[in-house]
Scaffold this active site. Structure first.
Site, PDB file in Angstrom:
ATOM      1  N   HIS A   1      41.005  10.154 -29.606  1.00 38.12           N
ATOM      2  CA  HIS A   1      42.290  10.380 -30.263  1.00 38.12           C
ATOM      3  C   HIS A   1      42.456   9.449 -31.464  1.00 38.12           C
ATOM      4  O   HIS A   1      41.714   8.468 -31.617  1.00 38.12           O
ATOM      5  CB  HIS A   1      43.450  10.153 -29.291  1.00 38.12           C
ATOM      6  CG  HIS A   1      43.653  11.280 -28.328  1.00 38.12           C
ATOM      7  ND1 HIS A   1      42.884  11.426 -27.193  1.00 38.12           N
ATOM      8  CD2 HIS A   1      44.528  12.317 -28.323  1.00 38.12           C
ATOM      9  CE1 HIS A   1      43.285  12.509 -26.529  1.00 38.12           C
ATOM     10  NE2 HIS A   1      44.280  13.055 -27.192  1.00 38.12           N
TER      11      HIS A   1
ATOM     12  N   LYS B   1      47.712   6.378 -31.117  1.00 41.74           N
ATOM     13  CA  LYS B   1      48.110   6.823 -29.779  1.00 41.74           C
ATOM     14  C   LYS B   1      48.378   5.607 -28.899  1.00 41.74           C
ATOM     15  O   LYS B   1      47.599   4.652 -28.883  1.00 41.74           O
ATOM     16  CB  LYS B   1      47.018   7.703 -29.166  1.00 41.74           C
ATOM     17  CG  LYS B   1      47.408   8.309 -27.820  1.00 41.74           C
ATOM     18  CD  LYS B   1      46.391   9.353 -27.368  1.00 41.74           C
ATOM     19  CE  LYS B   1      46.748   9.918 -25.997  1.00 41.74           C
ATOM     20  NZ  LYS B   1      48.078  10.563 -25.984  1.00 41.74           N
TER      21      LYS B   1
END
Length: 266
Positions: free
Chosen positions: A155, A159
């Protein structure tokens, strides 16, 4: 289709911005308010890059619910705030679609019981991308035939939680079709702490955080003389909007909590 009145919590985030655009282009969605603690008293159209929608922005959800009539709360905030918002929504009898992750098993159990008691529809979705949901379902199917498996999730570097809710949900589904087993050599030693990643019932999860990534996951199954890899990639946040739309429409007909989009797609 009957009009659905929606409140968006977290409109300035990247997911929130895409959700506002979804409201604009979907005829039966009506964005009636938003929640953003930095911009209370303004309108959606006042925010940079937003369409000409004049829904009022409230600094907190309590005040918003006191003043606005809505059908669904769409929460795209942070794990901490999302937990507060879904709890309040259930208490108020407001249907909600929650896109934040990080819920513990105990928190989910409590919310499930409360939603059942109040008969209020609630959807908590670790991932809104339909392709990601199918990846999880395919992985669950494969686990029946491949017991050796590891998960790698990748990701963007902003995040907040690791591992991702998608990875945790994937492992939960795999465990339903897999005997408990410690992956790797029983006597393996980590020369550096954490080298083998998180460990859930013997299944290792590895988290990567880098700029340039959006949301990606691969589930690797190993067998004698063969490998099976199930992978999904989201290249932009528009990939999540089909799942957001489906969730908002579906939650209108629920009277309980559903965790994961795999439980609402055929």
């Amino acid at each position: 289709m009957k009009e659905i009145k929606v409140i968006i919590a977290g409109p300035r985030g990247r997911m929130g911005h895409e959700a506002v655009l979804l409201m604009e282009r979907t005829e039966h969605f009506n964005l009636v308010a938003a929640v953003d603690y930095k911009h209370g008293g303004e309108k959606i159209s006042d925010l940079p890059g937003m369409p000409a929608l004049h829904a009022p922005i409230y600094a907190d959800l309590h005040t918003c619910l006191d003043e606005v009539e809505a059908d669904v709360l769409l929460d795209l905030t942070t794990p901490e705030v999302g937990k507060q918002h879904v709890t309040l929504a259930v208490e108020r009898g407001l249907r909600s679609v929650i896109g934040t992750t990080g819920f513990t098993e105990e928190e989910l159990a409590r919310l499930t019981e409360n939603a059942k008691e109040k008969a209020v529809g609630t959807i908590i979705a670790p991932n809104f991308a339909i392709g990601a949901v199918l990846m999880m379902k395919f992985s669950q199917m494969a686990a029946k035939y491949f017991q050796d498996v590891e998960v790698i999730e990748l990701h963007h570097d902003q995040k907040l939680d690791a591992p991702s809710g998608t990875a945790v949900k994937t492992v939960e589904l795999i465990r339903q079709n897999r005997e408990s087993k410690q992956q790797g050599h029983p006597n393996e030693v980590e020369q550096l702490a954490g080298a083998r990643g998180a460990n859930v019932d013997g299944i290792h999860i590895h988290s990567v955080r880098l700029p340039g990534l959006i949301a990606h996951q691969e589930v690797m199954f190993g067998g004698d003389g063969q490998m099976l890899t199930v992978r999904h990639d989201s290249f932009n946040r528009a990939s999540f909007m089909s799942g957001v739309k489906l969730s908002i429409e579906t939650v209108m007909n629920l009277d309980h909590l559903v965790y994961g989009l795999e439980n609402i797609i055929d």
